[in-house]
Write a protein that holds these residues in place. Structure first.
Motif, short mmCIF file in Angstrom:
data_model
loop_
_atom_site.label_atom_id
_atom_site.label_comp_id
_atom_site.label_asym_id
_atom_site.label_seq_id
_atom_site.Cartn_x
_atom_site.Cartn_y
_atom_site.Cartn_z
N UNK A 144 0.81 -1.21 0.00
CA UNK A 144 0.00 0.00 0.00
C UNK A 144 0.85 1.27 0.00
N UNK A 145 1.98 1.25 0.69
CA UNK A 145 2.86 2.42 0.63
C UNK A 145 3.43 2.59 -0.78
N UNK A 146 3.72 1.49 -1.46
CA UNK A 146 4.16 1.58 -2.86
C UNK A 146 3.05 2.12 -3.75
N UNK A 147 1.81 1.72 -3.48
CA UNK A 147 0.68 2.29 -4.22
C UNK A 147 0.59 3.79 -3.97
N UNK A 148 0.90 4.21 -2.74
CA UNK A 148 0.92 5.64 -2.44
C UNK A 148 1.94 6.37 -3.28
N UNK A 149 3.12 5.77 -3.46
CA UNK A 149 4.16 6.39 -4.30
C UNK A 149 3.65 6.53 -5.74
N UNK A 150 2.98 5.50 -6.23
CA UNK A 150 2.44 5.56 -7.60
C UNK A 150 1.43 6.69 -7.73
#
Length: 373
Positions: free
Chosen positions: A54-60
């Motif tokens: 989810x944090x990677x999705x936030x970066x996206x």
């Protein structure tokens, strides 16, 4: 005690961003704080793979919306989660990369910059807490030096880390002083008190003060439960089982160890290295050396996977103790232990432990011998 600096509130920009997005009716921007809250729920439950996703999705999303401050923010959380998940290779790579970005003008005053420097020191403490002592101190000095924005919680964490590194380097008076400073600053905050109680337990256990160690472990469990520090709950319970057994309360020991195992399984917690270390120690003091060695085998696999020299050295050292206690040939394991110690930037203290194992030592602290006969 160090002078108290002027602290920032690291969440002011976060809530200002939400208010401005609502006021300007830019609803798409609210996807960013929502994604953080979604990821935090998994992080709070120690479900690290989901938190990372989810944090990677936030970066996206931040890239899509061209929000570099949010990219930095989510990347800082990735670094922390890698540490919590015992993935120190990725933690060091990600944190070093973020440190390199920090001097850029757009990030120089980012309110989580101090957290990133702390995380670098934190990673070093796991990779090689003895060898990286100077690097850790340098990162903490940067945090406390007044050149970057500093929030109170990160300052508190830096003081605790100084205690942890002092303990690992056997500077026990410094460890105690830093921890007392830390506990005076976090009084009333169980989230932070949990760590301080853990250090009190470590200092008491080192000298064989079992009642004080047990009291600290019980206080740590209570603080950890209040704030859902789930792995700390399990670790403190395992310590209580160990200490009850050493104090000849075998029934309480067995009960609390089983409760810790059951709770860990029910919550599907992913922490592996410390859990296995403590469970193996428990079976060692019970005299079930073969079972302890089997658990150490599992621990070693996880320690090697974590890329933590500190964890691998500890796991192999305790395996040497067990092999010595079992009157088995420990020469191969000791040779590997020595090779691991030489990977440290400062191997002298580790080599002291190696030489003790070579001399036939069977347990970390001499006072424990009277409880194992």
């Amino acid at each position: 005690m160090r002078n108290k600096p002027v602290y920032i509130n690291p969440w002011t920009w976060f809530y200002d961003f939400q208010r401005q997005a609502i006021a300007s009716r830019q609803v798409e921007l609210l996807r960013l704080p929502r994604k953080y809250h979604e990821a935090w729920r998994y992080l709070e439950a120690a479900q690290y793979d989901d938190a990372l996703r989810l944090f990677n999705e936030g970066i996206d999303i931040a890239n899509e919306l061209q929000q570099p401050m949010w990219i930095y923010f989510f990347e800082s959380w990735l670094c922390e989660v890698y540490v919590l998940a015992d993935d120190y290779d990725r933690a060091l790579e990600a944190t070093t990369r973020l440190i390199a970005k920090s001097p850029h003008p757009q990030f120089r005053d980012h309110p989580v910059q101090a957290v990133v420097y702390f995380t670098l020191a934190w990673v070093y403490s796991y990779v090689d807490g003895i060898g990286y002592q100077e690097d850790i101190s340098a990162a903490l000095d940067t945090i406390e030096g007044g050149e970057i924005p500093l929030d109170e919680e990160t300052h508190q964490r830096s003081i605790y880390l100084r205690a942890k590194i002092a303990f690992e380097n056997e500077n026990f008076d410094d460890a105690r002083n830093h921890n007392e400073d830390y506990m005076s600053r976090v009084s009333g905050n169980p989230f932070r008190e949990s760590s301080g109680y853990g250090m009190r337990r470590a200092l008491a256990f080192r000298v064989g003060d079992l009642p004080d160690a047990l009291s600290a472990a019980q206080l740590q469990e209570g603080a950890a439960r209040q704030t859902r520090l789930l792995n700390n709950v399990i670790h403190s319970m395992l310590w209580q089982g160990i200490l009850h057994y050493l104090m000849d309360d075998m029934v309480s020991a067995e009960q609390i160890i089983q409760r810790a195992i059951d709770e860990r399984n029910a919550r599907k917690l992913t922490e592996r290295v410390t859990f296995h270390h403590l469970l193996a120690l428990y079976h060692r003091i019970r005299g079930d050396l073969d079972k302890a060695l089997t658990i150490r085998d599992d621990e070693l696999v996880f320690a090697i996977e974590s890329k933590s020299l500190s964890f691998e050295f500890r796991s192999r050292l305790y395996r040497c103790y067990l092999l010595n206690a079992l009157n088995r040939d420990a020469s191969e394991e000791i040779a590997t232990l020595e090779a691991v110690s030489q990977k440290s930037k400062s191997p002298a203290l580790l080599m002291k432990r190696v030489n003790e194992a070579k001399a036939g030592r069977t347990i970390r602290y001499a006072w424990l011998a009277q409880h194992l006969d």
